[in-house]
Design a protein around this motif. Structure first.
Motif, PDB file in Angstrom:
ATOM      1  N   GLU A   1     -23.748   8.345  34.564  1.00  0.00           N
ATOM      2  CA  GLU A   1     -22.956   7.127  34.352  1.00  0.00           C
ATOM      3  C   GLU A   1     -23.149   6.097  35.459  1.00  0.00           C
ATOM      4  O   GLU A   1     -22.547   5.028  35.430  1.00  0.00           O
ATOM      5  CB  GLU A   1     -21.471   7.479  34.200  1.00  0.00           C
ATOM      6  CG  GLU A   1     -21.168   8.348  33.003  1.00  0.00           C
ATOM      7  CD  GLU A   1     -21.576   7.714  31.677  1.00  0.00           C
ATOM      8  OE1 GLU A   1     -21.619   6.461  31.577  1.00  0.00           O
ATOM      9  OE2 GLU A   1     -21.860   8.480  30.735  1.00  0.00           O
TER      10      GLU A   1
ATOM     11  N   VAL B   1     -15.542   4.827  32.764  1.00  0.00           N
ATOM     12  CA  VAL B   1     -15.971   5.951  31.939  1.00  0.00           C
ATOM     13  C   VAL B   1     -15.149   7.179  32.310  1.00  0.00           C
ATOM     14  O   VAL B   1     -14.966   7.488  33.486  1.00  0.00           O
ATOM     15  CB  VAL B   1     -17.471   6.256  32.128  1.00  0.00           C
ATOM     16  CG1 VAL B   1     -17.890   7.496  31.342  1.00  0.00           C
ATOM     17  CG2 VAL B   1     -18.312   5.054  31.713  1.00  0.00           C
TER      18      VAL B   1
ATOM     19  N   PRO C   1     -17.428  -0.477  29.789  1.00  0.00           N
ATOM     20  CA  PRO C   1     -18.564   0.231  30.391  1.00  0.00           C
ATOM     21  C   PRO C   1     -18.394   0.532  31.876  1.00  0.00           C
ATOM     22  O   PRO C   1     -19.107   1.367  32.427  1.00  0.00           O
ATOM     23  CB  PRO C   1     -19.741  -0.724  30.160  1.00  0.00           C
ATOM     24  CG  PRO C   1     -19.118  -2.065  29.997  1.00  0.00           C
ATOM     25  CD  PRO C   1     -17.773  -1.837  29.374  1.00  0.00           C
TER      26      PRO C   1
ATOM     27  N   THR D   1     -14.423   3.986  28.130  1.00  0.00           N
ATOM     28  CA  THR D   1     -15.570   4.623  27.482  1.00  0.00           C
ATOM     29  C   THR D   1     -15.408   6.116  27.718  1.00  0.00           C
ATOM     30  O   THR D   1     -15.060   6.541  28.825  1.00  0.00           O
ATOM     31  CB  THR D   1     -16.901   4.125  28.081  1.00  0.00           C
ATOM     32  OG1 THR D   1     -17.125   2.787  27.624  1.00  0.00           O
ATOM     33  CG2 THR D   1     -18.079   4.997  27.667  1.00  0.00           C
TER      34      THR D   1
ATOM     35  N   ASP E   1     -17.726   4.205  23.042  1.00  0.00           N
ATOM     36  CA  ASP E   1     -17.772   3.055  23.927  1.00  0.00           C
ATOM     37  C   ASP E   1     -16.465   2.288  24.010  1.00  0.00           C
ATOM     38  O   ASP E   1     -15.805   2.031  23.006  1.00  0.00           O
ATOM     39  CB  ASP E   1     -18.896   2.107  23.503  1.00  0.00           C
ATOM     40  CG  ASP E   1     -20.267   2.695  23.767  1.00  0.00           C
ATOM     41  OD1 ASP E   1     -20.399   3.447  24.755  1.00  0.00           O
ATOM     42  OD2 ASP E   1     -21.209   2.415  23.005  1.00  0.00           O
TER      43      ASP E   1
ATOM     44  N   ARG F   1     -20.692  10.070  22.946  1.00  0.00           N
ATOM     45  CA  ARG F   1     -20.185   8.942  23.724  1.00  0.00           C
ATOM     46  C   ARG F   1     -19.433   7.989  22.800  1.00  0.00           C
ATOM     47  O   ARG F   1     -19.888   7.685  21.709  1.00  0.00           O
ATOM     48  CB  ARG F   1     -21.356   8.224  24.383  1.00  0.00           C
ATOM     49  CG  ARG F   1     -20.956   7.105  25.296  1.00  0.00           C
ATOM     50  CD  ARG F   1     -22.216   6.433  25.861  1.00  0.00           C
ATOM     51  NE  ARG F   1     -21.873   5.400  26.776  1.00  0.00           N
ATOM     52  CZ  ARG F   1     -21.670   5.589  28.071  1.00  0.00           C
ATOM     53  NH1 ARG F   1     -21.793   6.780  28.590  1.00  0.00           N
ATOM     54  NH2 ARG F   1     -21.349   4.583  28.854  1.00  0.00           N
TER      55      ARG F   1
END
Length: 197
Positions: free
Chosen positions: A84, A20, A17, A49, A14, A12
């Motif tokens: 998610e 995604v 947030p 992200t 970032d 992952r």
């Protein structure tokens, strides 16, 4: 189908947030390979992200029924999307990853499919149902690509003349780098356009 080895942990990166993007590998094309590596870089540049899905195909996967292969890919992608909690808004997949096209259509997710399997009715039907922005990228020398079918979906299409299923030219590394640049530029425009929609 039994798993042949433990799956690598997802990776992952970032950014925002609430935005995604899930990067989905192909059969033998991991997120570390050039097309997906630079797709991740494009996504990060636009503030997303990025969740990379890594998988080890189960033993006997290639010999299993097509419905089983599709179900396996859909299950793996659905698990990653569900993890998610509603923030996944974009799928970027290579080849086998396009088996999850129905999931993208059903969830209203934008998608960029690099060498989607357009010889498979399941994928073609899913693309026909997709309403979210979608980019299809393929090479004219790829036997699993069909420009006529790609155009019929009504989505954005980039066809690379003479490129194979890896979006490369066999025996021509410099030409292959030029192809990679074209894909990355188009993907950059596509991802950038999502913010405006």
């Amino acid at each position: 189908m039994a798993a042949s080895a433990p799956l690598p942990l997802p990776t992952r990166y970032d950014g925002d947030p609430d935005r995604v993007a899930l990067v989905i590998p192909g059969t033998g094309y991991s997120p570390a390979r050039p097309l997906l590596h630079f797709a991740r870089a494009v996504l990060l540049r636009h503030g997303w992200t990025v969740q990379e899905l890594w998988w080890q195909l189960p033993d006997g996967f290639a010999d299993s029924a097509m419905d089983e292969r599709i179900a396996w890919v859909e299950r793996k992608v659905a698990e990653a999307v569900d993890a998610e909690r509603g923030a996944c808004r974009l799928l970027v997949g290579k080849s086998l990853g396009s088996f999850a096209g129905g999931l993208a259509a059903d969830h209203g997710l934008a998608a960029a499919w690099l060498t989607p399997i357009l010889t498979l009715d399941h994928v073609v039907r899913a693309l026909g149902r997709a309403q979210a922005p979608t980019l299809l990228v393929g090479g004219s020398a790829d036997r699993q690509w069909d420009r006529r079918i790609a155009d019929s979906t009504g989505h954005e299409v980039l066809e690379l003349s003479g490129a194979d299923h890896g979006l490369e030219f066999d025996g021509d590394p410099l030409g292959s780098v030029d192809i990679l640049r074209q894909v990355v530029e188009r993907l950059d425009r596509f991802v950038g356009s999502l913010a405006a929609r």
